[in-house]
Design an enzyme around this catalytic site. Structure first.
Site, mmCIF file in Angstrom:
data_model
loop_
_atom_site.group_PDB
_atom_site.id
_atom_site.type_symbol
_atom_site.label_atom_id
_atom_site.label_comp_id
_atom_site.label_asym_id
_atom_site.label_seq_id
_atom_site.Cartn_x
_atom_site.Cartn_y
_atom_site.Cartn_z
ATOM 1 N N MET A 119 35.591 33.672 18.811
ATOM 2 C CA MET A 119 36.257 34.734 19.587
ATOM 3 C C MET A 119 37.760 34.561 19.482
ATOM 4 O O MET A 119 38.272 33.447 19.526
ATOM 5 C CB MET A 119 35.821 34.672 21.051
ATOM 6 N N CYS A 150 27.184 28.858 23.529
ATOM 7 C CA CYS A 150 28.492 28.933 24.185
ATOM 8 C C CYS A 150 28.389 28.396 25.618
ATOM 9 O O CYS A 150 27.547 28.848 26.398
ATOM 10 C CB CYS A 150 29.005 30.369 24.194
HETATM 11 C C1 LIG Z 1 38.585 29.783 19.149
HETATM 12 C C2 LIG Z 1 37.102 29.577 19.046
HETATM 13 C C3 LIG Z 1 36.250 30.582 19.446
HETATM 14 C C4 LIG Z 1 34.858 30.410 19.337
HETATM 15 N N1 LIG Z 1 34.032 31.447 19.637
HETATM 16 C C5 LIG Z 1 32.695 31.335 19.398
HETATM 17 C C6 LIG Z 1 31.830 32.453 19.518
HETATM 18 O O1 LIG Z 1 32.246 33.588 19.786
HETATM 19 N N2 LIG Z 1 30.489 32.243 19.298
HETATM 20 C C7 LIG Z 1 29.980 31.004 18.959
HETATM 21 O O2 LIG Z 1 28.767 30.869 18.756
HETATM 22 N N3 LIG Z 1 30.796 29.954 18.821
HETATM 23 C C8 LIG Z 1 32.127 30.096 19.008
HETATM 24 N N4 LIG Z 1 32.956 29.029 18.774
HETATM 25 C C9 LIG Z 1 32.369 27.754 18.321
HETATM 26 C C10 LIG Z 1 32.329 27.731 16.782
HETATM 27 O O3 LIG Z 1 31.505 28.754 16.280
HETATM 28 C C11 LIG Z 1 31.810 26.370 16.279
HETATM 29 O O4 LIG Z 1 30.490 26.207 16.729
HETATM 30 C C12 LIG Z 1 32.646 25.200 16.778
HETATM 31 O O5 LIG Z 1 34.034 25.461 16.641
HETATM 32 C C13 LIG Z 1 32.295 23.908 16.015
HETATM 33 O O6 LIG Z 1 32.551 24.049 14.644
HETATM 34 P P1 LIG Z 1 33.889 23.387 13.973
HETATM 35 O O7 LIG Z 1 33.917 21.958 14.375
HETATM 36 O O8 LIG Z 1 33.718 23.589 12.502
HETATM 37 O O9 LIG Z 1 35.044 24.138 14.548
HETATM 38 C C14 LIG Z 1 34.331 29.181 18.863
HETATM 39 C C15 LIG Z 1 35.206 28.182 18.475
HETATM 40 C C16 LIG Z 1 36.587 28.365 18.539
HETATM 41 C C17 LIG Z 1 37.508 27.270 18.070
#
Ligand SMILES: Cc1cc2nc3c(=O)[nH]c(=O)nc-3n(C[C@H](O)[C@H](O)[C@H](O)COP(=O)(O)O)c2cc1C
Length: 341
Positions: free
Chosen positions: A16, A97
């Site tokens: 998001m 989430c």
């Molecule tokens: C700014 C931001 C917004 C996020 N919004 C969502 C979302 O809308 N839906 C969701 O399932 N996960 C959301 N996440 C989680 C990510 O999809 C992901 O699961 C999480 O960042 C872990 O992955 P990473 O370590 O590669 O960042 C969000 C993460 C960030 C940083």
């Protein structure tokens, strides 16, 4: 059940405030193959809100997955129907989430606490859409966790017809913990995701969380079917310029940043004229394109501070000039095995 046709080995996570359609367009210019996700859209805002504003996307973004949040069957079914109508490739249900707002609304991570009910939700969704249905979830929550809990949830989802499980490999701490903390504090535990794939070998299991290098991606792909990356894409989208070659084995020459910029600005100008989109929103994805390159800060300033002073066309022109100047500063290290076309 709809067939999974898209090669999903590497995807960019739903985020998001980040993965809006403009960011996704930029990502698609960087990689033809990585799968893109929308931000989470609450089903209710689709049912009662401005559908065109929420769902419109450029055909070039495909394959693109619509992530839905919510727990109301009728709303979710209607939202999935709309997603199909607007041309999305898959529907993904958010079961991970943990934001306090989401906990209060009883969706996101809370859906993991009620696997049978969530399974029913998936069954209803399957009737509402012919698109593949997938689920993104965590290992569990601070209230309910352990491998048995995870595997039971996964089994219910698979039995109900979920065709891909994307597991963010950490727990969600419930209570008044910020989403940011919830992405950093609970430790990562990849072993549980590997074990899930071992126990459900026919299922499509993807891993998410903390992945930062191509070596790590390749390593995880030995144990699971796909890897999803979030924050790295938000901070440094150009990381993915080698993805088509390194992960999808396409014999393609990665594009330079300034080539991507030129194509993106053409798109941005068109969008600006067509929809009168806010220039800031259009230029936001570019602010991180030069991550880690000399003069990146100057470029960011040009793209963000001039907005009040110059016309959008003038800013785009200045950015293109700046990108050409930066050309010599841009060192692109092609993977040694890249075959140039
Ligand atoms: C700014 C931001 C917004 C996020 N919004 C969502 C979302 O809308 N839906 C969701 O399932 N996960 C959301 N996440 C989680 C990510 O999809 C992901 O699961 C999480 O960042 C872990 O992955 P990473 O370590 O590669 O960042 C969000 C993460 C960030 C940083």
């Amino acid at each position: 059940m709809a067939k999974l046709t898209v090669d999903h080995r590497l995807s960019i996570a739903p985020m998001m405030g980040i993965t809006d359609r403009h960011f996704r367009y930029l990502m698609r210019l960087i990689s033809k193959k990585v799968v893109l996700y929308s931000e989470m859209i609450h089903a209710r805002s689709l049912v009662y809100g401005n559908v065109e504003k929420l769902l419109r996307f450029h055909p070039l973004e495909k394959p693109v997955v619509l992530q839905l949040g919510g727990d109301e069957v009728d709303e979710l079914c209607r939202a999935a129907e709309l997603g199909e109508k607007w041309g999305y490739d898959e529907i993904n249900l958010n079961c991970g989430c943990p934001s306090p707002r989401v906990q209060a609304g009883c969706f996101g991570i809370m859906l993991m606490h009620t696997p049978k009910k969530t399974g029913q939700l998936i069954r209803q969704l399957r009737k509402a859409t012919s698109l593949p249905l997938t689920v993104k979830h965590r290992l569990g929550s601070s209230e309910r966790h352990g491998y048995e809990f995870l595997s039971n949830f996964a089994e219910e989802m698979l039995k109900a017809g979920a065709q891909r499980l994307i597991v963010h490999a950490r727990l969600a701490f419930l209570g008044n913990v910020s989403p940011k903390k919830n992405r950093e504090v609970p430790p990562l535990d990849y072993e549980q995701v590997y074990r899930l794939k071992e126990d459900f070998p026919e299922a499509n299991i993807h891993l998410n969380g903390g992945v930062k290098t191509y070596e790590e991606i390749s390593f995880h792909l030995r144990y699971v079917d796909g890897v999803m990356i979030g924050r790295l894409a938000a901070q440094n989208p150009y990381f993915f310029h080698e993805a088509d070659f390194r992960i999808f084995s396409m014999p393609v020459k990665p594009k330079l940043r300034r080539e991507i910029l030129r194509e993106y600005l053409r798109y941005a100008l068109h969008e600006y004229e067509l929809t009168n989109e806010n220039p800031r929103t259009l230029l936001k994805p570019l602010l991180v394109l030069w991550h880690g390159v000399p003069h990146a800060r100057l470029f960011r300033r040009m793209a963000s501070e001039n907005i009040k002073r110059a016309s959008f066309q003038e800013i785009c022109h200045a950015l293109e000039q700046k990108a050409n100047d930066m050309e010599s500063a841009e060192e692109i290290s092609l993977h040694p095995n890249v075959r140039l076309q």
